[in-house]
Each structure stands twice: as C-alpha cells, then as structure tokens.
Write a protein that holds these residues in place. Structure first.
Motif, mmCIF file in Angstrom:
data_model
loop_
_atom_site.group_PDB
_atom_site.id
_atom_site.type_symbol
_atom_site.label_atom_id
_atom_site.label_comp_id
_atom_site.label_asym_id
_atom_site.label_seq_id
_atom_site.Cartn_x
_atom_site.Cartn_y
_atom_site.Cartn_z
ATOM 1 N N GLU A 130 -9.576 15.897 -1.950
ATOM 2 C CA GLU A 130 -9.258 17.225 -2.467
ATOM 3 C C GLU A 130 -9.684 17.388 -3.924
ATOM 4 N N GLN A 131 -9.586 16.326 -4.691
ATOM 5 C CA GLN A 131 -9.886 16.404 -6.121
ATOM 6 C C GLN A 131 -11.342 16.101 -6.444
ATOM 7 N N SER A 132 -12.134 15.794 -5.425
ATOM 8 C CA SER A 132 -13.537 15.463 -5.650
ATOM 9 C C SER A 132 -14.309 16.670 -6.180
ATOM 10 N N GLU A 133 -15.065 16.464 -7.238
ATOM 11 C CA GLU A 133 -15.899 17.519 -7.807
ATOM 12 C C GLU A 133 -17.321 17.463 -7.269
ATOM 13 N N LYS A 134 -17.631 16.438 -6.482
ATOM 14 C CA LYS A 134 -18.972 16.282 -5.938
ATOM 15 C C LYS A 134 -19.149 17.023 -4.613
ATOM 16 N N LEU A 135 -18.039 17.370 -3.966
ATOM 17 C CA LEU A 135 -18.108 18.019 -2.660
ATOM 18 C C LEU A 135 -17.973 19.529 -2.800
ATOM 19 N N ASN A 136 -18.810 20.273 -2.089
ATOM 20 C CA ASN A 136 -18.616 21.721 -2.049
ATOM 21 C C ASN A 136 -17.551 22.060 -1.010
ATOM 22 N N GLY A 137 -17.274 23.345 -0.829
ATOM 23 C CA GLY A 137 -16.198 23.747 0.075
ATOM 24 C C GLY A 137 -16.350 23.244 1.496
ATOM 25 N N PRO A 138 -17.463 23.558 2.171
ATOM 26 C CA PRO A 138 -17.647 23.085 3.554
ATOM 27 C C PRO A 138 -17.634 21.563 3.669
ATOM 28 N N GLN A 139 -18.229 20.872 2.700
ATOM 29 C CA GLN A 139 -18.231 19.405 2.739
ATOM 30 C C GLN A 139 -16.811 18.856 2.620
ATOM 31 N N LYS A 140 -16.016 19.461 1.765
ATOM 32 C CA LYS A 140 -14.643 18.992 1.574
ATOM 33 C C LYS A 140 -13.826 19.201 2.854
ATOM 34 N N ILE A 141 -14.012 20.357 3.489
ATOM 35 C CA ILE A 141 -13.300 20.638 4.736
ATOM 36 C C ILE A 141 -13.663 19.611 5.805
ATOM 37 N N ASP A 142 -14.954 19.336 5.941
ATOM 38 C CA ASP A 142 -15.410 18.366 6.936
ATOM 39 C C ASP A 142 -14.890 16.969 6.622
ATOM 40 N N ARG A 143 -14.900 16.606 5.339
ATOM 41 C CA ARG A 143 -14.428 15.281 4.945
ATOM 42 C C ARG A 143 -12.916 15.137 5.196
ATOM 43 N N LEU A 144 -12.146 16.190 4.925
ATOM 44 C CA LEU A 144 -10.706 16.141 5.160
ATOM 45 C C LEU A 144 -10.400 15.985 6.647
ATOM 46 N N ARG A 145 -11.093 16.751 7.466
ATOM 47 C CA ARG A 145 -10.874 16.682 8.909
ATOM 48 C C ARG A 145 -11.188 15.288 9.429
ATOM 49 N N ASN A 146 -12.310 14.725 8.991
ATOM 50 C CA ASN A 146 -12.705 13.392 9.447
ATOM 51 C C ASN A 146 -11.755 12.310 8.945
ATOM 52 N N ALA A 147 -11.255 12.473 7.728
ATOM 53 C CA ALA A 147 -10.340 11.476 7.165
ATOM 54 C C ALA A 147 -9.035 11.425 7.958
ATOM 55 N N VAL A 148 -8.509 12.595 8.323
ATOM 56 C CA VAL A 148 -7.274 12.636 9.112
ATOM 57 C C VAL A 148 -7.524 12.050 10.499
ATOM 58 N N PHE A 149 -8.662 12.404 11.104
ATOM 59 C CA PHE A 149 -9.000 11.872 12.427
ATOM 60 C C PHE A 149 -9.087 10.349 12.391
ATOM 61 N N ASN A 150 -9.817 9.818 11.411
ATOM 62 C CA ASN A 150 -10.007 8.370 11.327
ATOM 63 C C ASN A 150 -8.693 7.643 11.096
ATOM 64 N N ARG A 151 -7.825 8.254 10.320
ATOM 65 C CA ARG A 151 -6.515 7.630 10.057
ATOM 66 C C ARG A 151 -5.643 7.678 11.308
ATOM 67 N N ARG A 152 -5.763 8.776 12.059
ATOM 68 C CA ARG A 152 -4.945 8.933 13.262
ATOM 69 C C ARG A 152 -5.481 8.082 14.408
ATOM 70 N N PHE A 153 -6.814 7.914 14.492
ATOM 71 C CA PHE A 153 -7.427 7.162 15.590
ATOM 72 C C PHE A 153 -8.291 6.039 15.025
ATOM 73 N N PRO A 154 -7.695 5.010 14.466
ATOM 74 C CA PRO A 154 -8.473 3.942 13.805
ATOM 75 C C PRO A 154 -9.411 3.194 14.754
#
Length: 330
Positions: free
Chosen positions: A226-250
């Motif tokens: 969320e605090q990353s300044e290197k990611l634009n809006g769509p990239q941040k959304i995609d990264r957040l979704r993938n991070a939750v998925f990976n944590r939920r389904f290791p």
C-alpha cells in the motif's frame, strides 16, 4: 395504522391551497432522507407542497426537497395544497411513492421506498409498486438486502466503494471487521470479482492467523504494498490481490512459483510467446499467445515449441504435479 376519523368513503378528496408556517410542516417518516437531495437542481419553490394534516402538523406528501430548500433559505411560510379529507398514514405513503414514480429516483429514495413497500404491502402490491418505480428484479433484490444492512454498508454501496450484490456478506462481518473491509475497498477500486474473492479470502486468512481484520490490514506485508511509491494504481490493486491469495493459499502459491520458473525456462522467446495456465491451477489447461512479425520468426518459434519433450508439456498443462515439487523446477 388507524384510518383518520375524518375520512369517509363518500367524500371526494380535494386540495385546499393555504400558506402554512414552515415550523408546522413535517417530513414523512421513513420516506425521506436529506442525503437524496444533493444531486438535484434547486427545486421550484413556486410549486406548492402537497401535504395533509396529521395532528397539529402538516406532513409532506410531495415536495420534501422544496421544504428542505425553504428551510435552508430561512423562509417562514410555504404555499401548500392541503389534501382533504386527510388520508391515513398508509395511504399518504402510497400516494407519495406513486407521485414520485415517473422520475429518476436517488439511491436513498429507492432504498426507503423498497423498505417501506416491503414492510407495509402484501407480495402482489409490493411487486406492482416496485415495477412502477422502474426497478428490475436484480436491483429490487439488492435494495431488499440493503434495507437490513448497517448504515456504514449502505453508505459504502451508495458511494460506489462496495458492490451492492456483496452488501450482505460485508454486513455479516460486524464491527470492527466490517469497517476495516469497507475502508480497504474504498481505498482501491477493486472489480466486483476481486471484491468477491477478497471477501472469501480475507476472513478465512484472519481466522487462520488468529487476527481480526483490522490487525490483518495492518500487517507489514500488506502495508508495504500500500505504501509503495513505485506501483501505480492498477499495479497496486493487482499486487494486493495476489498477496492475499498467496497468503491464503500457500501451497498453490508455491506451485505457481515452480510453474513460473519452468515456463520461463521452456519459453523459446519471452518477447513473443506467453504461457498462461488456468487461474489458481483449477483446470488442466494451458493457453499460448504467440506474436510474430515474419515467417522466419514463426518457423523458429514453432520449431522450438515442437522440440520440447512431452513430459515438459505435461508439467505445463497439468500443474497439479508441481504442488509437491518442493520449490524446484526439475
């Protein structure tokens, strides 16, 4: 509700025009929300309000926005058409809804009208009146659900931060989890599908990690994205979704990592060839995307793909083999 004692079946309703002090005028209970006035142009105050006498006050049937503006302008009286004999509260409410059915309704007006009709009408009349309000079955059902949701959930849907079809799921979370999810969804314009997925994964992940959702959202692995300044809006959304998925389904996440490594190793030209498995490895399926600019490129790429061993194609097409691969691509 008891019918007014002044009403009789052989009396024809009529309007008596009077100027009534603003302090004696009341908004209809359950059928007016001042938040529905924000997007309208200023109403014409020359048009009289339609009201009926209820005790010592006069309740508005039509003209709530005009009354609100009159109060805001500091007016002391309003021109009104007083309906006589006065209807009982139920018929006054039905008349108010009927008089407003020909125009586009605000979100909060739809919510109030659906809630009132469902509570005070039988099924047949409810359906008939709902159809007059130009509500299709899907929209009517969503407002039926919203009618029993918290104020926070309703406001999130109205503001566009939460899909109406998911309101009941968020409402079941209860505070403070509910507020945390709403705040998260308002920060990022997740698609309806992403919101649905996150509402499945986040509570399960919080339960497994023995945390509340506010604690989960405060986790360093989410805050870093969320605090990353290197990611634009769509990239941040995609990264957040993938991070939750990976944590939920290791396990699936590890298999994906192995698969990605294998795909990169076998890809003959990463600029022109893309391997894409099914989402979450749910199907034994592989999609190939190939872009070529010449016959020579086509020949080289297809020859390289044809030369891949059959067992390697099997590992790309049937990713379940990689679930226990232990992190290597061999």
């Amino acid at each position: 509700m008891r019918p007014s004692s002044k009403r009789t079946d052989n009396m024809t309703p009529r309007l008596e025009f009077r100027r009534i002090p603003v302090e004696m005028l009341a908004f209809p209970q359950e059928l007016f929300d001042a938040r529905s006035c924000g997007h309208y142009k200023k109403p014409l105050l020359l048009v009289p309000l339609i009201v009926y006498q209820s005790g010592k006050t006069f309740t508005v049937i039509d003209g709530c926005k005009r009354l609100l503006q009159a109060k805001g302008n500091g007016m002391t009286t309003c021109d009104c058409g007083v309906l006589t004999p006065p209807p009982d509260d139920r018929h006054a409410a039905l008349l108010r809804i009927s008089l407003n059915r020909a125009r586009i309704l605000h979100f909060f007006e739809k919510l109030l009208f659906v809630r009132w009709l469902r509570e005070h009408c039988d099924t047949k009349q409810y359906r008939e009146m709902s159809e007059q309000l130009s509500l299709d079955n899907r929209e009517r059902f969503e407002f039926e659900v919203l009618a029993s949701c918290s104020r926070e959930v309703v406001e999130a849907v109205e503001a566009g931060g939460l899909e109406g079809s998911l309101a009941s799921e968020v409402n079941r979370l209860g505070p403070p989890n509910q507020e945390a999810v709403i705040a998260f969804f308002r920060r990022y314009p997740f698609s309806r599908q992403m919101q649905r997925e996150l509402l499945d994964w986040l509570p399960e992940l919080a339960f497994r990690e023995k945390r509340t959702l506010p604690e989960l959202f405060a986790s360093s692995w989410l805050r870093e994205i969320e605090q990353s300044e290197k990611l634009n809006g769509p990239q941040k959304i995609d990264r957040l979704r993938n991070a939750v998925f990976n944590r939920r389904f290791p396990t699936v996440a590890r298999a994906k990592e192995v698969w990605n490594g294998l795909a990169a190793k076998l890809n003959p030209d990463r600029r022109r060839v893309t391997f894409k498995p099914s989402e979450a490895f749910e199907k034994n399926q592989l999609a190939l995307s190939i872009s070529i600019a010449s016959a020579d490129q086509a020949k080289q790429i297809f020859n390289s793909l044809a030369a891949l061993p059959e067992e390697q194609w099997d590992r790309l097409i049937y990713p379940a083999q990689l679930f226990n691969a232990g992190g290597n691509g061999r």
